[in-house]
Design a protein around this motif. Sequence first.
Motif, PDB file in Angstrom:
ATOM      1  N   SER A 109       0.697  -1.110   0.010  1.00 17.65           N
ATOM      2  CA  SER A 109       0.372   0.104  -0.041  1.00 17.65           C
ATOM      3  C   SER A 109       0.889   1.076   0.180  1.00 17.65           C
ATOM      4  O   SER A 109       0.192   2.495  -0.686  1.00 17.65           O
ATOM      5  CB  SER A 109      -1.283  -0.235   1.240  1.00 17.65           C
ATOM      6  OG  SER A 109      -1.746  -0.866   1.075  1.00 17.65           O
ATOM      7  N   LEU A 110       2.584   1.191   0.572  1.00 14.46           N
ATOM      8  CA  LEU A 110       2.570   2.235   0.684  1.00 14.46           C
ATOM      9  C   LEU A 110       2.976   2.928  -0.497  1.00 14.46           C
ATOM     10  O   LEU A 110       3.040   3.818  -0.868  1.00 14.46           O
ATOM     11  CB  LEU A 110       4.210   1.922   2.152  1.00 14.46           C
ATOM     12  CG  LEU A 110       4.533   3.649   2.337  1.00 14.46           C
ATOM     13  CD1 LEU A 110       4.307   4.767   2.777  1.00 14.46           C
ATOM     14  CD2 LEU A 110       6.292   2.858   3.408  1.00 14.46           C
ATOM     15  N   LEU A 111       3.257   1.629  -1.123  1.00 12.65           N
ATOM     16  CA  LEU A 111       4.643   1.654  -2.781  1.00 12.65           C
ATOM     17  C   LEU A 111       3.553   2.547  -3.619  1.00 12.65           C
ATOM     18  O   LEU A 111       3.735   3.346  -4.083  1.00 12.65           O
ATOM     19  CB  LEU A 111       5.080   0.751  -2.856  1.00 12.65           C
ATOM     20  CG  LEU A 111       6.046   0.314  -2.289  1.00 12.65           C
ATOM     21  CD1 LEU A 111       6.523  -1.009  -2.234  1.00 12.65           C
ATOM     22  CD2 LEU A 111       7.802   0.622  -3.063  1.00 12.65           C
ATOM     23  N   GLY A 112       2.310   1.473  -3.585  1.00  8.41           N
ATOM     24  CA  GLY A 112       1.534   1.520  -4.758  1.00  8.41           C
ATOM     25  C   GLY A 112       0.546   3.107  -4.388  1.00  8.41           C
ATOM     26  O   GLY A 112       0.272   4.300  -4.804  1.00  8.41           O
ATOM     27  N   VAL A 113       0.656   4.017  -3.136  1.00  8.88           N
ATOM     28  CA  VAL A 113       0.065   5.351  -2.834  1.00  8.88           C
ATOM     29  C   VAL A 113       1.174   6.362  -2.649  1.00  8.88           C
ATOM     30  O   VAL A 113       0.154   6.949  -4.043  1.00  8.88           O
ATOM     31  CB  VAL A 113      -0.545   5.545  -1.261  1.00  8.88           C
ATOM     32  CG1 VAL A 113      -0.260   6.967  -0.843  1.00  8.88           C
ATOM     33  CG2 VAL A 113      -1.726   4.891  -0.518  1.00  8.88           C
ATOM     34  N   GLY A 114       2.234   6.037  -2.912  1.00  8.62           N
ATOM     35  CA  GLY A 114       3.536   6.792  -3.126  1.00  8.62           C
ATOM     36  C   GLY A 114       3.196   7.309  -4.811  1.00  8.62           C
ATOM     37  O   GLY A 114       3.105   8.396  -4.926  1.00  8.62           O
ATOM     38  N   ALA A 115       3.459   6.209  -5.416  1.00 10.01           N
ATOM     39  CA  ALA A 115       3.342   6.321  -6.689  1.00 10.01           C
ATOM     40  C   ALA A 115       1.959   6.866  -7.447  1.00 10.01           C
ATOM     41  O   ALA A 115       2.006   7.563  -8.382  1.00 10.01           O
ATOM     42  CB  ALA A 115       3.537   5.081  -7.712  1.00 10.01           C
ATOM     43  N   ALA A 116       0.901   6.793  -6.667  1.00 12.66           N
ATOM     44  CA  ALA A 116      -0.300   7.118  -6.743  1.00 12.66           C
ATOM     45  C   ALA A 116      -0.144   8.800  -6.788  1.00 12.66           C
ATOM     46  O   ALA A 116      -0.334  10.042  -7.588  1.00 12.66           O
ATOM     47  CB  ALA A 116      -1.673   6.336  -6.139  1.00 12.66           C
ATOM     48  N   LEU A 117       0.145   9.101  -5.778  1.00 11.96           N
ATOM     49  CA  LEU A 117       0.788  10.401  -5.117  1.00 11.96           C
ATOM     50  C   LEU A 117       1.777  11.564  -6.478  1.00 11.96           C
ATOM     51  O   LEU A 117       1.373  11.917  -6.447  1.00 11.96           O
ATOM     52  CB  LEU A 117       1.073  10.380  -3.990  1.00 11.96           C
ATOM     53  CG  LEU A 117       0.088  10.217  -3.651  1.00 11.96           C
ATOM     54  CD1 LEU A 117       0.549  10.060  -1.891  1.00 11.96           C
ATOM     55  CD2 LEU A 117      -0.916  11.618  -3.183  1.00 11.96           C
ATOM     56  N   PHE A 118       2.567  10.546  -6.846  1.00 11.52           N
ATOM     57  CA  PHE A 118       3.100  11.270  -8.025  1.00 11.52           C
ATOM     58  C   PHE A 118       3.256  11.451  -9.079  1.00 11.52           C
ATOM     59  O   PHE A 118       2.906  12.338  -9.884  1.00 11.52           O
ATOM     60  CB  PHE A 118       4.727  10.085  -7.541  1.00 11.52           C
ATOM     61  CG  PHE A 118       5.574  10.410  -8.815  1.00 11.52           C
ATOM     62  CD1 PHE A 118       6.375  12.037  -8.337  1.00 11.52           C
ATOM     63  CD2 PHE A 118       5.690   9.667 -10.016  1.00 11.52           C
ATOM     64  CE1 PHE A 118       6.775  12.126  -9.243  1.00 11.52           C
ATOM     65  CE2 PHE A 118       6.340  10.269 -11.033  1.00 11.52           C
ATOM     66  CZ  PHE A 118       7.580  11.634 -10.631  1.00 11.52           C
ATOM     67  N   LEU A 119       2.193  10.706  -9.498  1.00 12.69           N
ATOM     68  CA  LEU A 119       1.559  10.386 -11.051  1.00 12.69           C
ATOM     69  C   LEU A 119       0.288  10.803 -10.992  1.00 12.69           C
ATOM     70  O   LEU A 119       0.509  12.395 -11.988  1.00 12.69           O
ATOM     71  CB  LEU A 119       1.011   8.983 -10.702  1.00 12.69           C
ATOM     72  CG  LEU A 119       2.221   8.109 -12.042  1.00 12.69           C
ATOM     73  CD1 LEU A 119       1.107   6.526 -11.601  1.00 12.69           C
ATOM     74  CD2 LEU A 119       3.181   8.320 -12.537  1.00 12.69           C
ATOM     75  N   ALA A 120      -0.019  11.915  -9.856  1.00 15.17           N
ATOM     76  CA  ALA A 120      -1.398  12.559  -9.872  1.00 15.17           C
ATOM     77  C   ALA A 120      -1.636  13.892  -9.059  1.00 15.17           C
ATOM     78  O   ALA A 120      -1.648  14.900 -10.288  1.00 15.17           O
ATOM     79  CB  ALA A 120      -2.327  11.860  -8.537  1.00 15.17           C
ATOM     80  N   TYR A 121      -0.112  14.228  -9.590  1.00 15.89           N
ATOM     81  CA  TYR A 121       0.592  15.834  -8.922  1.00 15.89           C
ATOM     82  C   TYR A 121       1.588  15.822  -9.993  1.00 15.89           C
ATOM     83  O   TYR A 121       1.804  17.301 -10.492  1.00 15.89           O
ATOM     84  CB  TYR A 121       0.807  15.629  -7.773  1.00 15.89           C
ATOM     85  CG  TYR A 121       0.028  16.363  -6.260  1.00 15.89           C
ATOM     86  CD1 TYR A 121      -0.807  17.447  -6.610  1.00 15.89           C
ATOM     87  CD2 TYR A 121      -0.114  14.506  -5.326  1.00 15.89           C
ATOM     88  CE1 TYR A 121      -2.071  16.863  -4.793  1.00 15.89           C
ATOM     89  CE2 TYR A 121      -1.842  14.465  -4.759  1.00 15.89           C
ATOM     90  CZ  TYR A 121      -2.640  15.909  -4.808  1.00 15.89           C
ATOM     91  OH  TYR A 121      -3.047  16.227  -3.249  1.00 15.89           O
ATOM     92  N   SER A 122       2.051  14.551 -10.582  1.00 19.85           N
ATOM     93  CA  SER A 122       2.881  15.741 -11.791  1.00 19.85           C
ATOM     94  C   SER A 122       2.324  15.576 -13.254  1.00 19.85           C
ATOM     95  O   SER A 122       3.135  15.930 -14.038  1.00 19.85           O
ATOM     96  CB  SER A 122       4.151  14.450 -11.939  1.00 19.85           C
ATOM     97  OG  SER A 122       3.511  13.447 -12.045  1.00 19.85           O
ATOM     98  N   ALA A 123       1.378  14.686 -13.344  1.00 17.78           N
ATOM     99  CA  ALA A 123       0.398  15.237 -14.410  1.00 17.78           C
ATOM    100  C   ALA A 123       0.047  16.446 -15.132  1.00 17.78           C
ATOM    101  O   ALA A 123      -0.724  17.196 -13.890  1.00 17.78           O
ATOM    102  CB  ALA A 123      -0.751  14.506 -14.478  1.00 17.78           C
ATOM    103  N   PRO A 124       0.406  16.486 -16.471  1.00 16.79           N
ATOM    104  CA  PRO A 124      -0.149  17.352 -16.402  1.00 16.79           C
ATOM    105  C   PRO A 124      -1.461  18.793 -17.218  1.00 16.79           C
ATOM    106  O   PRO A 124      -1.110  19.784 -17.250  1.00 16.79           O
ATOM    107  CB  PRO A 124       1.836  18.310 -17.939  1.00 16.79           C
ATOM    108  CG  PRO A 124       1.224  16.544 -18.310  1.00 16.79           C
ATOM    109  CD  PRO A 124       1.505  15.965 -16.979  1.00 16.79           C
ATOM    110  N   SER A 125      -2.200  17.113 -17.342  1.00 14.97           N
ATOM    111  CA  SER A 125      -3.163  17.610 -17.923  1.00 14.97           C
ATOM    112  C   SER A 125      -3.917  16.795 -16.735  1.00 14.97           C
ATOM    113  O   SER A 125      -4.212  15.529 -16.589  1.00 14.97           O
ATOM    114  CB  SER A 125      -3.456  18.030 -19.285  1.00 14.97           C
ATOM    115  OG  SER A 125      -3.531  16.275 -19.904  1.00 14.97           O
TER     116      SER A 125
END
Length: 367
Positions: free
Chosen positions: A138-154
């Motif tokens: 879960s820690l790894l999954g949430v970490g990846a999710a947060l990074f992808l969500a807040y780095s999405a340009p659109s």
Amino acid sequence: MLLALTQWLAQDVRFFNVFGYLTLRTVLAAMTALVISFAAGPGVIRWLAAKKIGQAVRTDGPQTHLVKSGTPTMGGVLILIAIGVTTLLWADLGNKYVWTVLVVTLGYGIVGWYDDWKKVVYRDPNGLSARWKFFWQSLLGVGAALFLAYSAPSSAQTELIVPFFKSVAYPLGIVGFIVLTYCVIVGTSNAVNLTDGLDGLAIMPTVMIAAAFVIFAYVTGRVDYARYLLIPHVPGAGELCVLLGAIAGAGLGFLWFNAYPASVFMGDVGALALGAALGCVAVILRQEIVLFIMGGIFVVETLSVMLQVTWFKYTRKKYGEGRRILRMAPLHHHFEQSGWKETQVVVRFWIITILLVLIGLSTLKLR
């Protein structure tokens, strides 16, 4: 690293410009990972055997599996080495998506490695407790999710795309995207792990899905192709072709040793990592539903376990004794108990996966 080297050499020798082509580097990545697997495989298997890192077979499982007891496991280390080295050699190391998938893959691999190590070295049948395993996943999954969500340009890169329709997409918002990403990564990781119960059963579908995603990554990273195919354009996603090529090559190399009768099993270290990699790639490419289609075998295997456990607990509470829907779960054991040979189950599941992958690929054009 080799990409940077060839770019430097190309300043004086034009021939080296050819290594800038993504398609060539994808092919080279697959070949490199395959060669690494072939070359390192025998040594890794000998080392695992010398350390007595052997598979413990369930006594309540199919009796034909008892002969596999002691077969070296944790062979997924070989897959991760091939993927990691190959990606570092041929991928653009300045690409955020490459690093995201690579970190998730290796992170889940570490979780699986520790679980396997406790089982086979410390002789702890429970391995890493389910609570702690789920926590780290879960820690790894949430970490990846947060990074992808807040780095999405659109916002288009956080929508849920529905295949077979020209313009059906559901805005998820930041929270919805994080939840979906977490579920896809953790769910796919565990689904592949549940499927990994017969020689070659999990690795070949993984190879086929990774190879299919090479096409999705290439067109998603190209604005012209993405616009023509009516799919979201994700700048930089094309570089995932190299990593996916490495997964396919490493998987094929491992299958050489994992084919029936297997000389080595990949264990949780390989299954959890590969499943997480596919889930993470699907999220980046916005093809979660396509992954659900192409990975239909993984989905059905997981549902078979969930239904079996749920029905058993329900009937035990209601009737005083647990009853089963299947002869044995996961589903591949049910077919074994029904009289199918192990090789028949594996090859037939491969054939089904081929059909599902073709259906998944057809979503690119059938809209």
